[in-house]
Design a protein around this motif. Structure first.
Motif, PDB file in Angstrom:
ATOM      1  N   GLN A  83     -20.323  30.218   3.006  1.00  0.00           N
ATOM      2  CA  GLN A  83     -19.923  29.142   2.109  1.00  0.00           C
ATOM      3  C   GLN A  83     -18.514  28.654   2.425  1.00  0.00           C
ATOM      4  O   GLN A  83     -18.253  27.459   2.442  1.00  0.00           O
ATOM      5  CB  GLN A  83     -20.025  29.596   0.645  1.00  0.00           C
ATOM      6  CG  GLN A  83     -19.773  28.500  -0.348  1.00  0.00           C
ATOM      7  CD  GLN A  83     -20.751  27.355  -0.235  1.00  0.00           C
ATOM      8  OE1 GLN A  83     -21.903  27.530   0.159  1.00  0.00           O
ATOM      9  NE2 GLN A  83     -20.307  26.177  -0.584  1.00  0.00           N
ATOM     10  N   GLU A  84     -17.610  29.589   2.717  1.00  0.00           N
ATOM     11  CA  GLU A  84     -16.240  29.199   3.069  1.00  0.00           C
ATOM     12  C   GLU A  84     -16.222  28.363   4.341  1.00  0.00           C
ATOM     13  O   GLU A  84     -15.519  27.344   4.416  1.00  0.00           O
ATOM     14  CB  GLU A  84     -15.369  30.447   3.261  1.00  0.00           C
ATOM     15  CG  GLU A  84     -15.033  31.172   1.979  1.00  0.00           C
ATOM     16  CD  GLU A  84     -14.290  32.473   2.223  1.00  0.00           C
ATOM     17  OE1 GLU A  84     -13.804  32.696   3.351  1.00  0.00           O
ATOM     18  OE2 GLU A  84     -14.205  33.285   1.280  1.00  0.00           O
ATOM     19  N   LEU A  85     -16.989  28.783   5.344  1.00  0.00           N
ATOM     20  CA  LEU A  85     -17.047  28.025   6.599  1.00  0.00           C
ATOM     21  C   LEU A  85     -17.620  26.631   6.375  1.00  0.00           C
ATOM     22  O   LEU A  85     -17.119  25.647   6.941  1.00  0.00           O
ATOM     23  CB  LEU A  85     -17.887  28.775   7.635  1.00  0.00           C
ATOM     24  CG  LEU A  85     -17.276  30.039   8.213  1.00  0.00           C
ATOM     25  CD1 LEU A  85     -18.283  30.764   9.078  1.00  0.00           C
ATOM     26  CD2 LEU A  85     -16.031  29.711   9.011  1.00  0.00           C
ATOM     27  N   GLU A  89     -15.692  23.142   7.108  1.00  0.00           N
ATOM     28  CA  GLU A  89     -16.245  22.116   7.987  1.00  0.00           C
ATOM     29  C   GLU A  89     -16.350  20.774   7.275  1.00  0.00           C
ATOM     30  O   GLU A  89     -16.038  19.729   7.858  1.00  0.00           O
ATOM     31  CB  GLU A  89     -17.621  22.546   8.497  1.00  0.00           C
ATOM     32  CG  GLU A  89     -17.562  23.653   9.520  1.00  0.00           C
ATOM     33  CD  GLU A  89     -18.933  24.141   9.934  1.00  0.00           C
ATOM     34  OE1 GLU A  89     -19.955  23.610   9.432  1.00  0.00           O
ATOM     35  OE2 GLU A  89     -18.988  25.062  10.767  1.00  0.00           O
ATOM     36  N   GLU A  90     -16.762  20.792   6.023  1.00  0.00           N
ATOM     37  CA  GLU A  90     -16.858  19.555   5.253  1.00  0.00           C
ATOM     38  C   GLU A  90     -15.484  18.926   5.062  1.00  0.00           C
ATOM     39  O   GLU A  90     -15.322  17.712   5.178  1.00  0.00           O
ATOM     40  CB  GLU A  90     -17.520  19.815   3.908  1.00  0.00           C
ATOM     41  CG  GLU A  90     -19.003  20.067   3.994  1.00  0.00           C
ATOM     42  CD  GLU A  90     -19.627  20.434   2.662  1.00  0.00           C
ATOM     43  OE1 GLU A  90     -18.892  20.582   1.661  1.00  0.00           O
ATOM     44  OE2 GLU A  90     -20.861  20.580   2.623  1.00  0.00           O
ATOM     45  N   ALA A  91     -14.482  19.769   4.785  1.00  0.00           N
ATOM     46  CA  ALA A  91     -13.124  19.263   4.620  1.00  0.00           C
ATOM     47  C   ALA A  91     -12.621  18.657   5.928  1.00  0.00           C
ATOM     48  O   ALA A  91     -11.964  17.608   5.923  1.00  0.00           O
ATOM     49  CB  ALA A  91     -12.198  20.384   4.164  1.00  0.00           C
ATOM     50  N   GLU A  92     -12.937  19.297   7.040  1.00  0.00           N
ATOM     51  CA  GLU A  92     -12.520  18.790   8.345  1.00  0.00           C
ATOM     52  C   GLU A  92     -13.181  17.448   8.651  1.00  0.00           C
ATOM     53  O   GLU A  92     -12.531  16.533   9.152  1.00  0.00           O
ATOM     54  CB  GLU A  92     -12.877  19.818   9.430  1.00  0.00           C
ATOM     55  CG  GLU A  92     -12.323  19.511  10.793  1.00  0.00           C
ATOM     56  CD  GLU A  92     -10.827  19.681  10.878  1.00  0.00           C
ATOM     57  OE1 GLU A  92     -10.208  18.983  11.707  1.00  0.00           O
ATOM     58  OE2 GLU A  92     -10.260  20.488  10.123  1.00  0.00           O
ATOM     59  N   LEU A  93     -14.463  17.327   8.314  1.00  0.00           N
ATOM     60  CA  LEU A  93     -15.157  16.064   8.534  1.00  0.00           C
ATOM     61  C   LEU A  93     -14.591  14.953   7.655  1.00  0.00           C
ATOM     62  O   LEU A  93     -14.447  13.813   8.097  1.00  0.00           O
ATOM     63  CB  LEU A  93     -16.663  16.219   8.279  1.00  0.00           C
ATOM     64  CG  LEU A  93     -17.446  16.980   9.337  1.00  0.00           C
ATOM     65  CD1 LEU A  93     -18.886  17.188   8.891  1.00  0.00           C
ATOM     66  CD2 LEU A  93     -17.415  16.246  10.663  1.00  0.00           C
ATOM     67  N   LYS A  94     -14.278  15.289   6.414  1.00  0.00           N
ATOM     68  CA  LYS A  94     -13.682  14.289   5.526  1.00  0.00           C
ATOM     69  C   LYS A  94     -12.321  13.859   6.046  1.00  0.00           C
ATOM     70  O   LYS A  94     -11.945  12.695   5.978  1.00  0.00           O
ATOM     71  CB  LYS A  94     -13.554  14.842   4.100  1.00  0.00           C
ATOM     72  CG  LYS A  94     -14.873  14.911   3.381  1.00  0.00           C
ATOM     73  CD  LYS A  94     -14.700  15.454   1.983  1.00  0.00           C
ATOM     74  CE  LYS A  94     -16.050  15.601   1.299  1.00  0.00           C
ATOM     75  NZ  LYS A  94     -15.929  16.187  -0.027  1.00  0.00           N
ATOM     76  N   LYS A  96     -11.436  13.734   9.096  1.00  0.00           N
ATOM     77  CA  LYS A  96     -11.646  12.871  10.255  1.00  0.00           C
ATOM     78  C   LYS A  96     -12.299  11.553   9.863  1.00  0.00           C
ATOM     79  O   LYS A  96     -12.478  10.673  10.700  1.00  0.00           O
ATOM     80  CB  LYS A  96     -12.532  13.571  11.289  1.00  0.00           C
ATOM     81  CG  LYS A  96     -11.837  14.730  11.959  1.00  0.00           C
ATOM     82  CD  LYS A  96     -12.741  15.360  12.985  1.00  0.00           C
ATOM     83  CE  LYS A  96     -12.038  16.500  13.687  1.00  0.00           C
ATOM     84  NZ  LYS A  96     -12.889  17.101  14.711  1.00  0.00           N
ATOM     85  N   GLY A  97     -12.675  11.417   8.601  1.00  0.00           N
ATOM     86  CA  GLY A  97     -13.249  10.163   8.119  1.00  0.00           C
ATOM     87  C   GLY A  97     -14.741  10.029   8.332  1.00  0.00           C
ATOM     88  O   GLY A  97     -15.258   8.929   8.401  1.00  0.00           O
ATOM     89  N   LYS A  98     -15.411  11.140   8.469  1.00  0.00           N
ATOM     90  CA  LYS A  98     -16.860  11.093   8.657  1.00  0.00           C
ATOM     91  C   LYS A  98     -17.538  11.671   7.437  1.00  0.00           C
ATOM     92  O   LYS A  98     -17.030  12.570   6.794  1.00  0.00           O
ATOM     93  CB  LYS A  98     -17.263  11.883   9.905  1.00  0.00           C
ATOM     94  CG  LYS A  98     -16.706  11.272  11.169  1.00  0.00           C
ATOM     95  CD  LYS A  98     -17.243  11.954  12.376  1.00  0.00           C
ATOM     96  CE  LYS A  98     -16.677  11.266  13.615  1.00  0.00           C
ATOM     97  NZ  LYS A  98     -17.315  11.708  14.811  1.00  0.00           N
ATOM     98  N   GLY A  99     -18.741  11.157   7.154  1.00  0.00           N
ATOM     99  CA  GLY A  99     -19.504  11.624   5.995  1.00  0.00           C
ATOM    100  C   GLY A  99     -20.275  12.883   6.312  1.00  0.00           C
ATOM    101  O   GLY A  99     -20.056  13.548   7.321  1.00  0.00           O
ATOM    102  N   GLU A 100     -21.212  13.189   5.435  1.00  0.00           N
ATOM    103  CA  GLU A 100     -21.992  14.412   5.548  1.00  0.00           C
ATOM    104  C   GLU A 100     -22.810  14.468   6.830  1.00  0.00           C
ATOM    105  O   GLU A 100     -22.958  15.493   7.450  1.00  0.00           O
ATOM    106  CB  GLU A 100     -22.918  14.519   4.344  1.00  0.00           C
ATOM    107  CG  GLU A 100     -23.701  15.801   4.289  1.00  0.00           C
ATOM    108  CD  GLU A 100     -24.569  15.889   3.052  1.00  0.00           C
ATOM    109  OE1 GLU A 100     -25.625  16.518   3.144  1.00  0.00           O
ATOM    110  OE2 GLU A 100     -24.202  15.318   2.024  1.00  0.00           O
ATOM    111  N   PHE A 101     -23.366  13.324   7.271  1.00  0.00           N
ATOM    112  CA  PHE A 101     -24.208  13.314   8.446  1.00  0.00           C
ATOM    113  C   PHE A 101     -23.490  12.726   9.663  1.00  0.00           C
ATOM    114  O   PHE A 101     -24.108  12.326  10.619  1.00  0.00           O
ATOM    115  CB  PHE A 101     -25.482  12.511   8.169  1.00  0.00           C
ATOM    116  CG  PHE A 101     -26.322  13.146   7.103  1.00  0.00           C
ATOM    117  CD1 PHE A 101     -27.049  14.293   7.370  1.00  0.00           C
ATOM    118  CD2 PHE A 101     -26.373  12.628   5.829  1.00  0.00           C
ATOM    119  CE1 PHE A 101     -27.829  14.890   6.410  1.00  0.00           C
ATOM    120  CE2 PHE A 101     -27.144  13.223   4.848  1.00  0.00           C
ATOM    121  CZ  PHE A 101     -27.865  14.361   5.151  1.00  0.00           C
ATOM    122  N   GLY A 102     -22.195  12.681   9.607  1.00  0.00           N
ATOM    123  CA  GLY A 102     -21.436  12.222  10.757  1.00  0.00           C
ATOM    124  C   GLY A 102     -21.266  10.711  10.829  1.00  0.00           C
ATOM    125  O   GLY A 102     -20.738  10.218  11.799  1.00  0.00           O
TER     126      GLY A 102
END
Length: 105
Positions: A83-85, A89-94, A96-102
């Motif tokens: 869950q932490e990972l 990863e979700e925080a990193e994607l946000k 970078k400006g990308k949503g859940e599916f990239g």
């Protein structure tokens, strides 16, 4: 006591005309079905609807600790780490400006 069946009884039995349900396993290397039978089974399988996943499986994809907590148990260390990972990863994607599916929002 052993019983000897008449040949007419054997030929009329249900098991003689049809195989048992789920008697063959698709990935069994010792299964002696012919290649044609395996191909026929796979073509039938493609047309079958995909079985619905149970709610617990869907919950675990969203939150790895949720199934254990819903049963009143402490989540395992592995579930907590997963869950932490996922959150990292979700925080990193946000970030970078990308949503859940990239896809960009």
């Amino acid at each position: 006591m052993k019983r000897n069946y008449k040949q007419s009884e054997v030929n009329e039995a249900d098991r003689y005309k049809e195989g048992k349900e789920n008697s063959h396993k698709a990935n069994d290397s010792k299964d002696e079905r012919s290649i044609a039978n395996k191909l026929a089974r796979e073509s039938k399988r493609e047309n079958e609807p995909e079985p619905e996943k149970d709610t617990e499986t869907m919950q675990s994809k969203k939150d790895a600790t949720l199934p254990a907590r819903s049963h009143g148990n402490e989540p395992s260390k592995g579930a907590k780490v997963d869950q932490e990972l996922k959150e990292e990863e979700e925080a990193e994607l946000k970030k970078k400006g990308k949503g859940e599916f990239g896809s960009k929002k």
